[in-house]
Design an enzyme around this catalytic site. Structure first.
Site, short mmCIF file in Angstrom:
data_model
loop_
_atom_site.label_atom_id
_atom_site.label_comp_id
_atom_site.label_asym_id
_atom_site.label_seq_id
_atom_site.Cartn_x
_atom_site.Cartn_y
_atom_site.Cartn_z
N LEU A 193 0.86 -1.57 0.12
CA LEU A 193 -0.05 0.03 -0.25
C LEU A 193 0.61 1.16 0.31
CD1 LEU A 193 -2.28 -1.60 2.48
CD2 LEU A 193 -3.20 -1.02 0.17
N GLY A 194 1.82 0.58 0.87
CA GLY A 194 2.78 2.76 0.30
C GLY A 194 4.10 2.08 1.56
N GLY A 240 6.54 3.46 4.13
CA GLY A 240 7.47 4.67 4.73
C GLY A 240 8.49 4.44 5.26
N GLY A 241 9.22 5.54 6.17
CA GLY A 241 10.76 5.55 6.60
C GLY A 241 11.28 4.19 6.53
N PHE A 242 10.19 3.21 7.42
CA PHE A 242 10.69 2.49 8.86
C PHE A 242 10.69 1.18 7.61
CE2 PHE A 242 10.88 5.65 12.08
CZ PHE A 242 13.01 5.43 11.15
N SER A 299 7.52 -0.68 4.99
CA SER A 299 6.55 -1.07 4.09
C SER A 299 5.61 -1.17 5.14
CB SER A 299 6.58 -2.27 2.48
OG SER A 299 7.70 -2.05 1.93
N VAL A 300 4.10 -1.06 4.68
CA VAL A 300 2.52 -1.18 4.29
C VAL A 300 1.69 -1.97 3.22
CG1 VAL A 300 0.25 0.26 5.36
CG2 VAL A 300 2.62 0.87 6.01
N LYS A 356 1.33 -3.54 8.35
CA LYS A 356 3.38 -2.57 8.11
C LYS A 356 4.24 -3.03 9.21
CE LYS A 356 4.04 2.25 9.92
NZ LYS A 356 4.07 3.78 11.01
N ASP A 382 4.26 14.87 14.24
CA ASP A 382 4.77 14.69 12.58
C ASP A 382 2.84 14.33 11.42
OD1 ASP A 382 5.71 14.10 10.63
OD2 ASP A 382 5.65 11.92 10.29
N1 LIG Z 1 -3.93 1.32 7.40
C1 LIG Z 1 -3.39 2.02 6.50
N2 LIG Z 1 -4.76 1.79 5.04
C2 LIG Z 1 -4.26 2.24 4.65
N3 LIG Z 1 -2.37 2.88 3.41
C3 LIG Z 1 -1.66 2.57 4.17
C4 LIG Z 1 -1.87 2.87 6.34
N4 LIG Z 1 -1.17 3.18 6.56
C5 LIG Z 1 -0.08 3.72 6.25
N5 LIG Z 1 -0.36 3.59 4.84
C6 LIG Z 1 0.41 3.50 3.40
O1 LIG Z 1 1.61 3.63 3.65
C7 LIG Z 1 2.52 4.12 3.04
C8 LIG Z 1 3.40 4.45 4.69
O2 LIG Z 1 2.82 4.95 6.15
P1 LIG Z 1 3.11 5.12 6.81
O3 LIG Z 1 3.53 6.71 6.91
O4 LIG Z 1 3.02 5.02 8.06
O5 LIG Z 1 4.88 4.40 7.66
P2 LIG Z 1 5.69 4.79 8.34
O6 LIG Z 1 7.43 4.46 8.06
O7 LIG Z 1 5.56 5.53 9.42
O8 LIG Z 1 6.29 6.36 7.11
P3 LIG Z 1 6.56 7.85 7.26
O9 LIG Z 1 7.87 7.62 8.58
O10 LIG Z 1 7.11 8.25 5.91
O11 LIG Z 1 5.43 8.87 8.22
C9 LIG Z 1 1.47 6.05 4.06
O12 LIG Z 1 1.89 7.07 3.34
C10 LIG Z 1 -0.19 5.07 3.23
O13 LIG Z 1 -0.28 6.01 1.83
#
Ligand SMILES: Nc1ncnc2c1ncn2[C@@H]1O[C@H](COP(=O)(O)OP(=O)(O)OP(=O)(O)O)[C@@H](O)[C@H]1O
Length: 653
Positions: free
Chosen positions: A76-77, A79-81, A83-84, A99, A199
């Site tokens: 789905l995406g 993130g910094g740490f 994938s989701v 995540k 954030d």
């Molecule tokens: N519950 C969710 N449902 C759908 N998509 C999600 C969900 N959580 C995260 N995503 C997708 O995954 C991407 C990255 O998730 P997230 O930001 O939580 O990870 P992260 O490691 O905390 O990222 P960052 O540190 O860059 O903010 C989000 O921008 C979103 O597109």
């Protein structure tokens, strides 16, 4: 025989009246038992800080299966740490988002996992993404969090990249603004203890199937500090993590089958965390996952490699966690090449359309000493690397003493500040002087702030002689990169005055949050408060109203130059009384009043002094019409204070 009358029955003995009657034994037992229960409950409540249903503990294998082996098609995406992924649970059937923390991640990633797990377990709000469960295997570096699925991804993706039709309706955008405000109001005012998200940005606002927003990503969040100035309560954070972990039943069936899940039930919070509480520096405890200083990171050998960083933070396509390299204690800064981390922090597709960004990036690159942030994976970092890294740190530490650098090295490495002065300020100052002279000759004073020129001369225009001096000296002492980012974050002439710290749009490693959404005071050792969230919310509001990124060039660079910085542009429009120009032209069913209300609230939230910013409760009140419509803050008002002489000369065009 006459029957002898029977003697009257003796008067029945009145029951013995005991002034202190003893309750029957059963009642005593019941009362005692209830008391015991009550006491136990109180005790448990005091110790257990998880007020809601504990998140479910999954086995790694069950989650892996549910997400089809974490196949790219389920992603789905990024993130910094990590994938989701989208996953489908079977019992009960439910789509979720998993995540997965990057297994090669640093200690900081692990801390972020714990932070998110502990804080999300405390939250129960319709405006916050729910944590369903987690999986943790420290030995195998497996840390997964399971959230409710937000099927429309992030606001960043929907609004700015995909430009979803649903979000082209003003009513939806306004509702999103209200709901996000309510989410923050919940965190700040109803959550016990209150939580600071730290954030807030469009990529951390997720949209469900009906495009209703919820706040996500609590990796940087922390409990609001008490008056003593402590951040996360010293014992609260690890205890809570342990509490969550211990209280959750393990999915044993899968566990046994595959023997993949290494339970951490018996681990102490300290060992789970990898750092003993006593050994943690106050900063580390206060900031939870996020306040470790760069040197701390180095000491623990968790500097990421260049490849690591590129892989993690610059994902492309939908749902990319757009944090780039500028978030979280500068961790990413260490490994990003100069321009990458900055200009890509807010682009989804990584396509650079913006010559200004490139230019800044080059400046930053040129500015960085070659030995800065030598990338090395946590395992491979060697003695020499550490030495080099320390050198890099020294550079950072010496930024304040930049003016003392020898003349020779100054010549070698011309600061961008100088460059700027030469290329822009001085030229514009000359032009300005010329213009003023000309106008004076004509008997009138020029309108110095018209046309497209206001932006580069912003600093120049809004500084009197005294300020100019200060500004110069700041340029001397501040790192040039700071200065640049400061400029671009919309704090060009805000920072520093009235006793506020300089911009949070900084490249220094102590920064938390994300460039452009970060409050000026959210920098260095300054104690952050919920007003940092208020500031970030202000930026999000502007993004919602304008439908664009905080830093963006759309058309021809020259024509769009003055609008590149959304915050500066908004402030300028406010001063000119033309706020409505900020509204997204493609938005439908626009309610002009609501749009202006949003911009006004945004500007209130963006005030440089945190105390002047409204609370989220007030923001909700204003947005919902329960409080009086706000006035523009004086600093952005069309009738400027007299101490800024040139403002009054501006024409409203
Ligand atoms: N519950 C969710 N449902 C759908 N998509 C999600 C969900 N959580 C995260 N995503 C997708 O995954 C991407 C990255 O998730 P997230 O930001 O939580 O990870 P992260 O490691 O905390 O990222 P960052 O540190 O860059 O903010 C989000 O921008 C979103 O597109």
């Amino acid at each position: 025989m006459p029957s002898r009358p029977l003697p009257p029955p003796p008067p029945s003995q009145p029951p013995h009246q005991n002034p202190h009657p003893l309750p029957p034994p059963t009642a005593t037992v019941t009362v005692a038992f209830s008391l015991l229960l009550l006491l136990t409950a109180c005790f448990r409540k005091k110790k257990r800080t998880v007020p809601f249903d504990s998140p479910h503990r999954f086995s790694y294998s069950s989650l892996r299966r549910a997400a089809s082996d974490f196949s790219p098609s389920h992603r789905l995406g990024q993130g910094g740490f990590g994938s989701v992924y989208r996953a489908t649970l079977t019992n009960p059937p439910r789509d979720v988002a998993v995540k997965v923390m990057d297994p090669t991640g640093s200690l900081q990633g692990e801390r972020e996992f714990h932070n998110e797990l502990s804080l999300c377990s405390k939250i129960d709000s319709n405006y916050v993404v729910s944590l369903i469960g987690f999986s943790s295997d420290r030995k195998r570096q497996r840390m997964l969090l399971v959230f409710e699925l937000m099927s429309n991804g992030s606001l960043q993706d929907c609004l700015l990249r995909r430009k979803c039709a649903e979000l082209m309706d003003w009513r939806k955008r306004f509702q999103i603004a209200i709901d996000v405000a309510k989410g923050l109001e919940y965190l700040h005012h109803f959550c016990n203890p209150p939580i600071i998200h730290s954030d807030i940005k469009p990529s951390n606002i997720l949209l469900d199937c009906d495009f209703n927003p919820k706040i996500g990503d609590f990796g940087l969040a922390r409990l609001k500090s008490d008056n003593s100035g402590a951040g996360v309560e010293k014992s609260g954070f690890p205890e809570l993590v342990d509490d969550v972990l211990v209280s959750c039943p393990v999915d044993v069936s899968n566990e046994k089958k595959e023997e993949e899940f290494n339970v951490v039930l018996n681990q102490s919070p300290q060992s789970f965390d990898g750092v003993t509480v006593d050994a943690m520096s106050p900063e580390t405890i206060r900031g939870g996952a996020n306040l470790a200083s760069p040197s701390e990171d180095l000491e623990r050998g968790c500097v990421l490699s260049e490849g690591d960083l590129d892989r993690r933070s610059l994902g492309s396509g939908a749902g990319t966690g757009n944090r780039g390299g500028v978030k979280r204690s500068g961790r990413r800064l260490k490994s990003f090449s100069g321009k990458d981390w900055w200009w890509k922090q807010d682009t989804n597709d990584g396509v650079v359309t913006d010559y200004v960004m490139e230019w800044i990036g080059n400046e930053i690159k040129n500015e960085r000493p070659k030995n800065e942030w030598v990338g090395a994976s946590s395992s491979s970092i060697g003695k020499s690397d550490r030495k080099k890294n320390r050198k890099g740190l020294e550079w950072w530490k010496k930024m304040e003493g930049e003016k003392n650098v020898k003349k020779k090295s100054k010549e070698k490495r011309r600061p961008a500040r100088e460059w700027w002065k030469e290329e822009y300020c001085e030229e514009l100052a000359r032009k300005q002087k010329k213009k003023e002279k000309k106008k004076r000759n004509q008997g009138s004073i020029s309108d110095c702030n018209d046309g497209d020129n206001w932006w580069p001369v912003d600093d120049y225009l809004y500084t009197d002689g005294k300020k100019k001096k200060r500004s110069r000296s700041r340029g001397g002492s501040m790192g040039s990169v700071d200065w640049w980012l400061d400029k671009f974050s919309g704090n060009s002439h805000d920072s520093g005055s009235e006793g506020t710290p300089k911009s949070g749009c900084s490249s220094t490693p102590s920064m938390r949050g994300t460039v452009c959404y970060n409050a000026p005071e959210n920098f260095g050792d300054f104690e952050t408060s919920e007003k940092c969230d208020v500031y970030s919310f202000g930026v999000v509001l502007l993004v919602l109203v304008s439908g664009r990124r905080p830093l963006q060039l759309n058309g021809s660079p020259v024509a769009e130059y003055h609008r590149a910085n959304l915050l500066s542009w908004a402030k300028q429009l406010a001063r000119r009384g033309r706020l409505v120009d900020l509204v997204d032209k493609s938005v439908q069913c626009l309610n002009r009043e609501q749009a202006l209300l949003c911009i006004t609230i945004a500007l209130l939230c963006l005030q440089k002094l945190p105390d002047r910013r409204p609370s989220m409760r007030e923001v909700v009140g204003m947005l919902c019409g329960e409080l009086e419509s706000p006035q523009l803050p004086v600093e952005f008002s069309p009738s400027p204070p007299s101490r800024v002489p040139l403002k009054s000369q501006k024409k409203v065009r």
